[in-house]
Design a protein around this motif. Structure first.
Motif, short mmCIF file in Angstrom:
data_model
loop_
_atom_site.label_atom_id
_atom_site.label_comp_id
_atom_site.label_asym_id
_atom_site.label_seq_id
_atom_site.Cartn_x
_atom_site.Cartn_y
_atom_site.Cartn_z
N ASP A 207 0.85 -1.19 0.00
CA ASP A 207 0.00 0.00 0.00
C ASP A 207 0.89 1.25 0.00
O ASP A 207 1.48 1.59 1.02
CB ASP A 207 -0.89 -0.02 1.24
CG ASP A 207 -1.93 1.10 1.26
OD1 ASP A 207 -1.82 2.03 0.44
OD2 ASP A 207 -2.85 1.04 2.10
N LEU A 209 1.23 5.47 -0.81
CA LEU A 209 0.46 6.71 -0.86
C LEU A 209 1.37 7.85 -1.28
O LEU A 209 2.49 7.99 -0.76
CB LEU A 209 -0.14 7.01 0.51
CG LEU A 209 -1.06 8.25 0.60
CD1 LEU A 209 -2.38 7.98 -0.13
CD2 LEU A 209 -1.33 8.60 2.07
N TYR A 210 0.90 8.67 -2.22
CA TYR A 210 1.69 9.81 -2.69
C TYR A 210 1.76 10.88 -1.61
O TYR A 210 0.80 11.09 -0.84
CB TYR A 210 1.05 10.38 -3.96
CG TYR A 210 1.84 11.48 -4.63
CD1 TYR A 210 3.20 11.35 -4.87
CD2 TYR A 210 1.22 12.65 -5.03
CE1 TYR A 210 3.92 12.36 -5.49
CE2 TYR A 210 1.93 13.67 -5.66
CZ TYR A 210 3.28 13.51 -5.88
OH TYR A 210 3.99 14.52 -6.49
N ASP A 213 -1.06 13.44 -1.11
CA ASP A 213 -2.23 12.87 -0.44
C ASP A 213 -1.97 12.73 1.05
O ASP A 213 -2.86 13.01 1.88
CB ASP A 213 -2.55 11.50 -1.04
CG ASP A 213 -3.33 11.59 -2.34
OD1 ASP A 213 -4.09 12.57 -2.51
OD2 ASP A 213 -3.19 10.69 -3.18
N SER A 235 -3.20 4.34 1.13
CA SER A 235 -4.20 4.56 0.09
C SER A 235 -5.46 3.75 0.37
O SER A 235 -6.54 4.08 -0.13
CB SER A 235 -3.64 4.16 -1.28
OG SER A 235 -3.51 2.74 -1.38
N ASN A 237 -5.85 0.95 -0.85
CA ASN A 237 -6.07 0.23 -2.10
C ASN A 237 -4.80 -0.55 -2.44
O ASN A 237 -4.00 -0.11 -3.26
CB ASN A 237 -6.42 1.20 -3.22
CG ASN A 237 -6.71 0.51 -4.53
OD1 ASN A 237 -7.20 -0.62 -4.55
ND2 ASN A 237 -6.38 1.16 -5.64
N TRP A 274 -1.60 -3.52 4.27
CA TRP A 274 -2.24 -2.32 3.77
C TRP A 274 -3.03 -1.65 4.90
O TRP A 274 -3.24 -2.23 5.95
CB TRP A 274 -3.14 -2.63 2.57
CG TRP A 274 -4.38 -3.42 2.86
CD1 TRP A 274 -5.63 -2.94 3.14
CD2 TRP A 274 -4.50 -4.85 2.85
NE1 TRP A 274 -6.51 -3.97 3.32
CE2 TRP A 274 -5.85 -5.16 3.14
CE3 TRP A 274 -3.60 -5.90 2.62
CZ2 TRP A 274 -6.31 -6.47 3.21
CZ3 TRP A 274 -4.07 -7.21 2.70
CH2 TRP A 274 -5.40 -7.47 2.97
N PRO A 288 -7.86 9.82 -1.05
CA PRO A 288 -6.66 9.97 -1.89
C PRO A 288 -7.03 10.40 -3.30
O PRO A 288 -8.00 9.91 -3.88
CB PRO A 288 -6.04 8.57 -1.87
CG PRO A 288 -6.57 7.92 -0.63
CD PRO A 288 -7.96 8.47 -0.47
N TYR A 290 -4.50 10.78 -5.90
CA TYR A 290 -3.53 10.39 -6.92
C TYR A 290 -3.43 8.88 -7.05
O TYR A 290 -3.19 8.17 -6.06
CB TYR A 290 -2.13 10.93 -6.55
CG TYR A 290 -2.01 12.43 -6.67
CD1 TYR A 290 -1.62 13.02 -7.87
CD2 TYR A 290 -2.29 13.25 -5.58
CE1 TYR A 290 -1.51 14.39 -7.98
CE2 TYR A 290 -2.19 14.63 -5.69
CZ TYR A 290 -1.79 15.20 -6.89
OH TYR A 290 -1.70 16.56 -7.00
N ARG A 291 -3.64 8.37 -8.28
CA ARG A 291 -3.29 6.99 -8.58
C ARG A 291 -1.77 6.87 -8.55
O ARG A 291 -1.04 7.85 -8.74
CB ARG A 291 -3.81 6.58 -9.94
CG ARG A 291 -5.33 6.56 -10.05
CD ARG A 291 -5.78 6.22 -11.46
NE ARG A 291 -5.28 4.91 -11.90
CZ ARG A 291 -4.36 4.74 -12.85
NH1 ARG A 291 -3.80 5.79 -13.46
NH2 ARG A 291 -3.98 3.53 -13.21
N PHE A 292 -1.27 5.68 -8.30
CA PHE A 292 0.18 5.50 -8.20
C PHE A 292 0.87 5.96 -9.48
O PHE A 292 1.93 6.61 -9.43
CB PHE A 292 0.52 4.04 -7.91
CG PHE A 292 2.00 3.82 -7.70
CD1 PHE A 292 2.59 4.16 -6.49
CD2 PHE A 292 2.79 3.29 -8.71
CE1 PHE A 292 3.96 3.98 -6.29
CE2 PHE A 292 4.15 3.10 -8.51
CZ PHE A 292 4.74 3.44 -7.30
#
Length: 308
Positions: A207, A209-210, A213, A235, A237, A274, A288, A290-292
């Protein structure tokens, strides 16, 4: 809660820099606290309303007089010994607990209504699967034990001063100014240098996260977090690690080779990890953005512009 003035310790890391940018964009005055002589002070964005002061963690008792004006929230990222053998230096890690309590006292003297600390998945120890605020904590490193102690003891002290205590347990954050030894940044640097990075099979479920975010999560927690709110930050996700690795390669150059499966897993390798972010979302409205693939494209561009 409205935030007009925020103080941030340990502000030159991957989350701290993004948080300064997030707060400044929201019109919040920021006092960024740097270690004296820190080579990373140049990372702090020179934005309107952002002021830099210098204060060692061991000198946080003098922080209020150096800040010189009331604040609404203190974000505490300052921590020593986050990598390698230092993570199991029990004396050094114990000093970090004392520094956290000094930061709470400084927050009280500054008139802060909120103290927000940066925790870690290491507080929970070896966990397979989802980490939630209710996950039992059995840390296996001095670093994890100290983070857990700092959380609990900081909460006790906040109660004494009538300050809301919040704690965000961070899993894996990436972005500009990430530490050079992380998997994400070492992969980016290797690929940009034309090297062929080597990895395990990448079957772990992870997992990431940017950083922007993550900064939003800290900002929204400061504004909307519940009393004694402890939240897990990721995230929510999870994806296979090999998918992240391929996305890093593709952001640099899809034609470059990568060595998936060429390294063995560590002994007792955690294969699934995660964050359960439901309480964070319910209490603060955090989602969040931003997608990765989006975040890693920004991170690679930053790395191109900022070679080692």
């Amino acid at each position: 809660m409205e935030i007009r003035h925020a103080v941030i310790t340990g502000c030159t890391g991957v989350v701290g820099v993004s948080l300064i940018q997030t707060l400044a964009a929201a019109g919040v005055e920021v006092t960024a606290v740097c270690r004296p002589g820190s080579p990373n002070a140049a990372r702090i964005p020179r934005l309107r309303g952002v002021r830099v002061i210098f204060c060692a963690l061991s000198d946080l008792g003098h922080l209020p007089e150096r800040v010189g004006k009331p604040a609404d929230v203190l974000f505490h990222f300052g921590w020593e010994g986050t990598y390698g053998a230092e993570r199991d230096d029990v004396d050094a890690q114990n000093r970090n607990v004392a520094y956290t309590l000094d930061a709470v006292r400084a927050a009280a003297e500054l008139g802060c209504r909120v103290f927000l600390g940066a925790g870690s998945q290491a507080e929970c120890g070896r966990v397979e699967g989802k980490i939630s605020p209710d996950t039992p904590c059995m840390p296996v490193t001095a670093y994890g034990a100290a983070k857990l102690a700092a959380c609990h003891m900081g909460r006790v002290l906040c109660h004494r001063y009538g300050i809301r205590h919040n704690w965000l347990r961070i899993l894996s954050v990436y972005g500009p100014y990430d530490k050079e030894y992380t998997m994400i940044m070492t992969g980016i640097r290797s690929l940009l240098a034309g090297e062929r990075p080597r990895y395990t099979k990448g079957e772990q479920l992870w997992d990431y996260l940017y950083s922007e975010d993550a900064a939003q999560a800290f900002y929204r927690t400061a504004r909307f977090g519940k009393e004694d709110g402890l939240y897990c930050l990721g995230s929510g996700n999870p994806r296979l690690l090999k998918e992240y690795i391929r996305a890093v390669r593709d952001a640099v150059d899809p034609a470059l080779p990568i060595g998936l499966g060429e390294l063995d897993y560590y002994p007792n390798q955690v294969m699934k990890l995660w964050a359960d972010i439901r309480s964070l979302q319910e209490d603060t409205g955090f989602v969040p953005q931003y997608r990765f693939e989006e975040g890693i494209a920004r991170t690679v561009q930053w790395a191109r512009e900022n070679p080692k």
